[in-house]
Motif scaffolding. Structure first.
Motif, PDB file in Angstrom:
ATOM      1  N   ALA A   1       0.723  -1.067  -0.021  1.00 19.08           N
ATOM      2  CA  ALA A   1       0.075   0.030  -0.145  1.00 19.08           C
ATOM      3  C   ALA A   1       0.747   1.414   0.091  1.00 19.08           C
ATOM      4  O   ALA A   1       0.524   2.215  -0.856  1.00 19.08           O
ATOM      5  CB  ALA A   1      -1.024  -0.032   1.145  1.00 19.08           C
TER       6      ALA A   1
ATOM      7  N   TYR B   1       1.277   6.781  -6.556  1.00 19.21           N
ATOM      8  CA  TYR B   1       0.269   7.930  -6.857  1.00 19.21           C
ATOM      9  C   TYR B   1       1.014   9.361  -6.780  1.00 19.21           C
ATOM     10  O   TYR B   1       0.644  10.095  -7.634  1.00 19.21           O
ATOM     11  CB  TYR B   1      -0.977   7.651  -5.753  1.00 19.21           C
TER      12      TYR B   1
ATOM     13  N   GLN C   1       1.155  12.155  -9.828  1.00 19.98           N
ATOM     14  CA  GLN C   1       0.479  13.504  -9.672  1.00 19.98           C
ATOM     15  C   GLN C   1       0.902  14.431 -10.813  1.00 19.98           C
ATOM     16  O   GLN C   1       2.559  14.691 -11.083  1.00 19.98           O
ATOM     17  CB  GLN C   1       0.597  14.267  -8.507  1.00 19.98           C
TER      18      GLN C   1
ATOM     19  N   HIS D   1      -0.833  19.881  -9.157  1.00 21.24           N
ATOM     20  CA  HIS D   1      -1.352  19.232  -8.280  1.00 21.24           C
ATOM     21  C   HIS D   1      -0.453  18.479  -7.197  1.00 21.24           C
ATOM     22  O   HIS D   1      -0.324  17.240  -7.534  1.00 21.24           O
ATOM     23  CB  HIS D   1      -2.634  18.414  -8.621  1.00 21.24           C
TER      24      HIS D   1
ATOM     25  N   ILE E   1      -7.755  16.824  -8.373  1.00 22.22           N
ATOM     26  CA  ILE E   1      -8.151  16.565  -7.109  1.00 22.22           C
ATOM     27  C   ILE E   1      -9.091  15.357  -6.875  1.00 22.22           C
ATOM     28  O   ILE E   1      -9.199  14.531  -6.085  1.00 22.22           O
ATOM     29  CB  ILE E   1      -9.073  17.885  -6.509  1.00 22.22           C
TER      30      ILE E   1
ATOM     31  N   GLU F   1      -8.823  12.789  -8.621  1.00 24.19           N
ATOM     32  CA  GLU F   1      -7.773  11.454  -8.669  1.00 24.19           C
ATOM     33  C   GLU F   1      -7.379  11.360  -7.152  1.00 24.19           C
ATOM     34  O   GLU F   1      -7.451  10.093  -6.747  1.00 24.19           O
ATOM     35  CB  GLU F   1      -6.798  11.561  -9.571  1.00 24.19           C
ATOM     36  N   SER F   2      -7.025  12.524  -6.731  1.00 26.29           N
ATOM     37  CA  SER F   2      -6.692  12.135  -5.172  1.00 26.29           C
ATOM     38  C   SER F   2      -7.707  11.625  -4.167  1.00 26.29           C
ATOM     39  O   SER F   2      -7.354  10.896  -3.407  1.00 26.29           O
ATOM     40  CB  SER F   2      -6.318  13.870  -4.650  1.00 26.29           C
TER      41      SER F   2
ATOM     42  N   TYR G   1      -8.089   7.912  -5.217  1.00 25.97           N
ATOM     43  CA  TYR G   1      -6.750   7.516  -4.418  1.00 25.97           C
ATOM     44  C   TYR G   1      -6.964   7.289  -2.816  1.00 25.97           C
ATOM     45  O   TYR G   1      -6.992   6.111  -2.232  1.00 25.97           O
ATOM     46  CB  TYR G   1      -5.558   8.206  -4.617  1.00 25.97           C
TER      47      TYR G   1
ATOM     48  N   GLN H   1      -7.504   3.467  -0.665  1.00 27.40           N
ATOM     49  CA  GLN H   1      -6.793   2.999   0.204  1.00 27.40           C
ATOM     50  C   GLN H   1      -7.147   1.842   1.178  1.00 27.40           C
ATOM     51  O   GLN H   1      -8.440   2.199   1.343  1.00 27.40           O
ATOM     52  CB  GLN H   1      -6.157   4.046   1.086  1.00 27.40           C
TER      53      GLN H   1
END
Lengths: 248, 248, 248, 248
Positions: free
Chosen positions: A219, A226, A230, A234, D220, D222-223, D226, D230
């Motif tokens: 993880a 990830y 980016q 961002h 954002i 995508e964040s 993500y 988790q």
């Protein structure tokens, strides 16, 4: 696994945990160089990646030795000639000394900074020119990703060696983020707040033995990937991670 | 000025600014030992205190050298024989290197930690046993007071050397506060966020030249004395200070 | 005790603890107005100050009610006519609600903000004009001092009401420090991290019953006075305090 | 686009920016309910998602009104009957009031808390039971994701309304993370530090007009995705994001 990308990545601090997972993850896209003190730490990971059709090389190096690191990078450049650097991950734990302050030797106190200060300085000096050079063409903003810890934010009793090293690492990471971010290099810092689930911690009675009470290194590898992917509009400079049952 | 107390104090890092003011302030109650690299930094302060009826001694020392510091403390103990330590102030700036990271040598990078990490480690090793021994009888909780800076909280671009040293110092201070606080020693950290009003900064165009736009070193000395006199039920671990016109 | 100064001070949130000690301390220099919900909270303190030769008045007010506060300030201005405001202390705890989030009513959740957000907004609106007017002549920079708590920095489980109020108070305090600091008003925030030693907490088993394991309210009062007397070249915006044995 | 999942998601605060991008992203996997004050804010997004083969519904609601929110959730439950909640995103900006403190009305001051305190309290009360119920079966840990801002960490001059609301939101988010994390719900807080690239900010001269100098709302989204995906051994509670050229 991707053996043929014209970009490569470097992971410093490879063992059975985070470093291995990160190397496996990044190897899906880029050839990867693995740094560790001794071959025992990386040989099986290198084999695993190459067997899966990826491309990995291992190099023995002491990150706090300039000469050792220079030699290691020369070897990496020979091996990956013509490729450019897409990502560099600094995942060096260093010696973990925990004792009453008045029993701590100078050398033990400085060990934290040696690994997380000097070691990171040398690693960043060696990788930033390559990361900068990759800015115009790399598929993602070239990234320098740093492994922090609970001790990056908190100096606990008897932990002055480790905490001073991790604080220094965080300071240096912030400084580089502010200097190299505007040039297109993404410098990110992850605060790993919890015990990582690796063979060595198998029997540690963490979080009352709750399932998933230790952090999965895979993880963490997903997190780093990830962060790497980016876009520059961002950038995350800092994130924390911990198991759902961890007290904080 | 108090030449006869059975307790004494130590100030490391004495020059024309904070160190001098702190020495003058603490000398009103305790004899004081002043540490600096060279006599030029302390002779006039020592003279000033002794002339006013206090008691001061100056010692030349390099705080990041174990041998030099050992010699200095031996000299202090000879001079203040029979007295016990009430307060130790670590006010060492260290070399301030500000340059683009890729032009920074390893030695320049490590200079911050050398002064604010190793130097403080050695100073704390040398003073904590004395501070602990004073706990039962000292008029105020024996105190170890640390001078931090804006860079203790923020790694600015091109400031990785200074910031990593100040972060490490803060980490170590927190660690000592958590270990030695419960034993009665007060470890406090002051974040000095602004330019100090000393001869060297006289012409610096700070805060648009506003009156009182630089921090008075005498006011810092009052702060340190206030921290020293706090009772143990009410220890401040950290405070910040800045001029009223400072942006933050 | 000083009944005749041409400056006065206001303490909002007076009971048996911090408010009382702060009022007694400031009353040594300035006449003082005490605000609390009900007379029981202030009558004995008012009597104590007046009996000692100081000058105090008590006013009943609900700080989160505009009308109530307006009336209270009108009464204070009548009583202290001709005097100017030197210091205003906001020490309002508010209702402390601690329960599982899903059992928390909207009104309970908002109670934290009601006391520490709206209440402080109204108090600051009522006192800042007077503090600003005193800047040119006051003996010390006119001060607005705020009582924070552990919950100012940390949202613990089941504490969302109190923590959101204290976070909001801290945000507002920072905002005012940045707006009014450059105009000469000192806005400071104290993080009281521990149990205060008052009649109500007498039997609380804090810190294993260690001596001085609770914070002396008189020591807090010394802190606030110290903050008030700082010169404008050296404003502390934030400090923490806790007993030497407190875990943090 | 996924119209048939047995889980759904909710996004509160949908307009032309983050909310729209988040809705589009989550709609790839889950049906999504969009909340905004008025239909103008969501109709085109709803149409866009449904046209692409996803499933979206829009609901008009005032998040700080209990009655309005109750009605909205009843409507959502009718529409998504039989589905369970996988993710709830709180992306409410609220009224942004920026003026000198002494010109700020009580209502303006409280507007920040109204939107980011009370509004989030009501939203969390409405969604947490559903998120908890989904824990055993949901494909990813059910998530409550919160949009913060620079003002979540810093109370700037003239920003007390917005900052106190965002501080309160962060406090509440931490509190919920600590209460509901161990129960398997992931509560995460994103600090959006920069101007978002939306039609309204098109001509804002941000970061000297640098390319990618404003945050992409798609990034954002995508964040947030993500964060949502988790695993529970590795929850991020907080991350920051900003453009590479943003000063911080």
């Amino acid at each position: 696994m991707a053996a043929t990308s014209s970009f490569y990545s470097i992971v410093a601090g490879v063992g059975a945990g985070t470093g291995r997972s990160v190397a496996l993850k990044f190897a899906k896209t880029y050839p990867v160089a693995l740094l560790a003190r001794t071959p025992e730490s990386y040989v099986s990971v290198v084999r695993e990646i190459n067997a899966a059709g990826g491309k990995a090389m291992g190099v023995s190096a002491d990150v706090s030795s300039e000469a050792s690191l220079e030699e290691a990078f020369a070897e990496i450049e020979r091996e990956f000639e013509g490729k450019r650097l897409a990502a560099a991950i600094y995942n060096v734990g260093g010696r973990f000394v925990r004792k009453p302050f008045l029993e701590l030797t100078r050398e033990e106190y400085a060990a934290g900074f040696q690994a997380n200060g000097v070691g990171f300085y040398l690693f960043a000096q060696a990788t930033l020119p390559g990361l900068l050079a990759s800015v115009p063409d790399a598929p993602h903003p070239p990234s320098l990703i740093i492994t922090g810890a609970t001790a990056s934010l908190r100096g606990s009793a008897t932990m002055s060696s480790f905490a001073s090293g991790k604080f220094a690492l965080r300071a240096t990471g912030q400084s580089l983020a502010r200097e190299f971010g505007p040039q297109g290099v993404h410098v990110a810092h992850a605060i790993i707040d919890g015990v990582i689930d690796i063979p060595r911690t198998k029997d540690w009675p963490v979080n009352g033995g709750a399932p998933d009470g230790k952090i999965s290194p895979d993880a963490i590898a997903e997190s780093y990937w990830y962060l790497h992917t980016q876009p520059r509009s961002h950038f995350t400079q800092e994130l924390d991670v911990r198991p759902y049952v961890e007290r904080f």
